[in-house]
Design a protein around this motif. Structure first.
Motif, PDB file in Angstrom:
ATOM      1  N   LEU A   1      43.697  14.126  43.017  1.00  0.00           N
ATOM      2  CA  LEU A   1      43.027  15.298  43.568  1.00  0.00           C
ATOM      3  C   LEU A   1      41.581  15.001  43.943  1.00  0.00           C
ATOM      4  N   THR A   2      40.889  14.300  43.081  1.00  0.00           N
ATOM      5  CA  THR A   2      39.458  14.068  43.336  1.00  0.00           C
ATOM      6  C   THR A   2      39.234  13.111  44.505  1.00  0.00           C
ATOM      7  N   TYR A   3      40.162  12.210  44.746  1.00  0.00           N
ATOM      8  CA  TYR A   3      39.998  11.283  45.873  1.00  0.00           C
ATOM      9  C   TYR A   3      40.585  11.848  47.166  1.00  0.00           C
ATOM     10  N   ASN A   4      41.208  12.998  47.064  1.00  0.00           N
ATOM     11  CA  ASN A   4      41.745  13.656  48.255  1.00  0.00           C
ATOM     12  C   ASN A   4      41.035  15.005  48.392  1.00  0.00           C
ATOM     13  N   LYS A   5      39.939  15.008  49.132  1.00  0.00           N
ATOM     14  CA  LYS A   5      39.079  16.196  49.214  1.00  0.00           C
ATOM     15  C   LYS A   5      39.843  17.409  49.751  1.00  0.00           C
ATOM     16  N   ARG A   6      40.730  17.139  50.701  1.00  0.00           N
ATOM     17  CA  ARG A   6      41.495  18.242  51.270  1.00  0.00           C
ATOM     18  C   ARG A   6      42.403  18.893  50.234  1.00  0.00           C
ATOM     19  N   ALA A   7      43.068  18.050  49.456  1.00  0.00           N
ATOM     20  CA  ALA A   7      43.952  18.562  48.405  1.00  0.00           C
ATOM     21  C   ALA A   7      43.146  19.281  47.330  1.00  0.00           C
ATOM     22  N   LEU A   8      41.987  18.716  46.987  1.00  0.00           N
ATOM     23  CA  LEU A   8      41.144  19.340  45.966  1.00  0.00           C
ATOM     24  C   LEU A   8      40.685  20.724  46.407  1.00  0.00           C
ATOM     25  N   ALA A   9      40.283  20.834  47.672  1.00  0.00           N
ATOM     26  CA  ALA A   9      39.835  22.131  48.189  1.00  0.00           C
ATOM     27  C   ALA A   9      40.968  23.143  48.176  1.00  0.00           C
ATOM     28  N   GLU A  10      42.186  22.674  48.492  1.00  0.00           N
ATOM     29  CA  GLU A  10      43.364  23.559  48.495  1.00  0.00           C
ATOM     30  C   GLU A  10      43.638  24.110  47.100  1.00  0.00           C
ATOM     31  N   VAL A  11      43.558  23.227  46.097  1.00  0.00           N
ATOM     32  CA  VAL A  11      43.847  23.647  44.721  1.00  0.00           C
ATOM     33  C   VAL A  11      42.713  24.498  44.167  1.00  0.00           C
ATOM     34  N   ALA A  12      41.481  24.071  44.406  1.00  0.00           N
ATOM     35  CA  ALA A  12      40.332  24.804  43.871  1.00  0.00           C
ATOM     36  C   ALA A  12      40.239  26.217  44.441  1.00  0.00           C
ATOM     37  N   GLY A  13      40.761  26.416  45.637  1.00  0.00           N
ATOM     38  CA  GLY A  13      40.695  27.726  46.264  1.00  0.00           C
ATOM     39  C   GLY A  13      41.854  28.635  45.935  1.00  0.00           C
ATOM     40  N   SER A  14      42.828  28.149  45.156  1.00  0.00           N
ATOM     41  CA  SER A  14      44.005  28.977  44.845  1.00  0.00           C
ATOM     42  C   SER A  14      43.710  29.892  43.657  1.00  0.00           C
ATOM     43  N   PRO A  15      44.218  31.114  43.680  1.00  0.00           N
ATOM     44  CA  PRO A  15      44.005  32.039  42.553  1.00  0.00           C
ATOM     45  C   PRO A  15      44.588  31.515  41.245  1.00  0.00           C
ATOM     46  N   GLN A  16      45.630  30.680  41.330  1.00  0.00           N
ATOM     47  CA  GLN A  16      46.315  30.192  40.130  1.00  0.00           C
ATOM     48  C   GLN A  16      45.385  29.371  39.243  1.00  0.00           C
ATOM     49  N   ILE A  17      44.528  28.549  39.860  1.00  0.00           N
ATOM     50  CA  ILE A  17      43.666  27.670  39.082  1.00  0.00           C
ATOM     51  C   ILE A  17      42.671  28.467  38.249  1.00  0.00           C
ATOM     52  N   MET A  18      42.346  29.669  38.707  1.00  0.00           N
ATOM     53  CA  MET A  18      41.381  30.498  37.975  1.00  0.00           C
ATOM     54  C   MET A  18      41.903  30.895  36.593  1.00  0.00           C
ATOM     55  N   GLN A  19      43.215  30.834  36.410  1.00  0.00           N
ATOM     56  CA  GLN A  19      43.793  31.172  35.101  1.00  0.00           C
ATOM     57  C   GLN A  19      43.606  30.052  34.088  1.00  0.00           C
ATOM     58  N   TYR A  20      43.204  28.870  34.566  1.00  0.00           N
ATOM     59  CA  TYR A  20      43.051  27.713  33.687  1.00  0.00           C
ATOM     60  C   TYR A  20      41.656  27.115  33.883  1.00  0.00           C
ATOM     61  N   PRO A  21      40.649  27.736  33.322  1.00  0.00           N
ATOM     62  CA  PRO A  21      39.274  27.262  33.531  1.00  0.00           C
ATOM     63  C   PRO A  21      39.036  25.832  33.059  1.00  0.00           C
ATOM     64  N   SER A  22      39.752  25.406  32.021  1.00  0.00           N
ATOM     65  CA  SER A  22      39.546  24.033  31.533  1.00  0.00           C
ATOM     66  C   SER A  22      40.000  23.021  32.570  1.00  0.00           C
ATOM     67  N   LEU A  23      41.121  23.301  33.273  1.00  0.00           N
ATOM     68  CA  LEU A  23      41.584  22.406  34.339  1.00  0.00           C
ATOM     69  C   LEU A  23      40.590  22.387  35.493  1.00  0.00           C
ATOM     70  N   MET A  24      40.077  23.560  35.837  1.00  0.00           N
ATOM     71  CA  MET A  24      39.086  23.651  36.909  1.00  0.00           C
ATOM     72  C   MET A  24      37.856  22.828  36.564  1.00  0.00           C
ATOM     73  N   GLN A  25      37.441  22.913  35.312  1.00  0.00           N
ATOM     74  CA  GLN A  25      36.268  22.162  34.880  1.00  0.00           C
ATOM     75  C   GLN A  25      36.523  20.655  34.967  1.00  0.00           C
ATOM     76  N   SER A  26      37.713  20.224  34.546  1.00  0.00           N
ATOM     77  CA  SER A  26      38.043  18.792  34.603  1.00  0.00           C
ATOM     78  C   SER A  26      38.010  18.278  36.036  1.00  0.00           C
ATOM     79  N   MET A  27      38.560  19.060  36.968  1.00  0.00           N
ATOM     80  CA  MET A  27      38.576  18.654  38.378  1.00  0.00           C
ATOM     81  C   MET A  27      37.158  18.563  38.941  1.00  0.00           C
ATOM     82  N   LEU A  28      36.329  19.540  38.608  1.00  0.00           N
ATOM     83  CA  LEU A  28      34.958  19.546  39.122  1.00  0.00           C
ATOM     84  C   LEU A  28      34.157  18.373  38.563  1.00  0.00           C
ATOM     85  N   GLN A  29      34.375  18.052  37.291  1.00  0.00           N
ATOM     86  CA  GLN A  29      33.667  16.922  36.683  1.00  0.00           C
ATOM     87  C   GLN A  29      34.050  15.609  37.353  1.00  0.00           C
TER      88      GLN A  29
END
Length: 259
Positions: free
Chosen positions: A208-236
């Motif tokens: 995900l981190t090396y594929n900016k397009r995929a990362l943007a797709e996942v980060a913008g989905s409402p589903q990821i908001m339910q898992y803040p720890s995963l969101m934090q890991s991706m952003l880090q």
């Protein structure tokens, strides 16, 4: 009683004997020797074909065949409305958890057939997959390891965790990595968190981190908001990856120096 096993009947009904006389006769027989022919024994050498290597695992094959036919089983695994027959010795040999549980069951109710109810497993197919793994059914089956749903695969992971079967965890983890898309990646990452699949989680996050397009797709989905720890890991991880502009800056400076 005529219903007793023959070995018990033999033991109970064995006639009494005159032990001193029996021992004397046995000693006399042991001293008897066949007469030697001729005046001097001559050594003879006989060559036989080499002992054939036991290439086939006859014990394993025999146990697998008994499992397939449901013969001579002494334990049942119950899941939902289905029952799976197995052999205590095989389960105990493959899992310390099974060994301890079966030993305690035998001590508390000796001579009875044991039943293991898998209350936290919803899909009987997962139990069949675990038993096939324990009995080491043909590798061709495992090459096509393909549970019908990820829910079944999650039950396989749960069984592998409960009975400490790391090899089964590995196979279920490989299935979890199949057909990965931005549409199901959050679900897969959550499963990784639930079952401690750190290697797979790291590999997915790297993708995900090396594929900016995929990362943007996942980060913008409402589903990821339910898992803040995963969101934090991706952003880090995303913050640790240098941007393309940052990568190209040193190269541009080198070209300027050369000019």
């Amino acid at each position: 009683s005529s219903s007793q096993p023959f070995w018990l009947i033999n033991k109970v009904c064995a006639p009494t004997t005159d032990l001193p006389r029996v021992f004397a006769e046995a000693a006399a027989m042991a001293m008897e020797r066949m007469p030697e022919l001729g005046k001097k024994a001559i050594a003879l050498t006989v060559k036989l074909p080499a002992i054939k290597s036991q290439g086939v695992d006859h014990l394993g094959e025999g146990l697998r065949e008994l499992y397939r036919r449901g013969e001579l089983t002494d334990v049942s695994l119950l899941c939902a409305d289905q029952s799976f027959k197995a052999h205590q010795a095989v389960l105990a040999a493959q899992s310390e958890v099974f060994k301890e549980g079966l030993r305690e069951g035998a001590a508390s109710a000796p001579g009875t057939r044991q039943e293991i109810r898998l209350a936290d497993i919803c899909n009987p197919e997962a139990v069949k997959i675990m038993l096939d793994f324990i009995y080491q059914i043909e590798s061709a089956i495992w090459d096509d390891y393909n549970p019908r749903t990820q829910e079944i695969n999650k039950d396989v992971l749960r069984l592998a965790e409960n009975f400490r079967l790391p090899g089964l965890t590995e196979r279920a983890m490989h299935f979890l990595a199949k057909d990965l898309t931005t549409g199901n990646v959050v679900e897969r990452l959550k499963i990784c968190d639930d079952f401690g699949l750190l290697i797979l989680k790291e590999r997915i996050l790297e993708q995900l981190t090396y594929n900016k397009r995929a990362l943007a797709e996942v980060a913008g989905s409402p589903q990821i908001m339910q898992y803040p720890s995963l969101m934090q890991s991706m952003l880090q991880l995303a913050a640790a990856v240098p941007d393309e502009a940052e990568k190209s800056a040193p190269q541009a400076k080198k070209r300027l120096r050369k000019a």
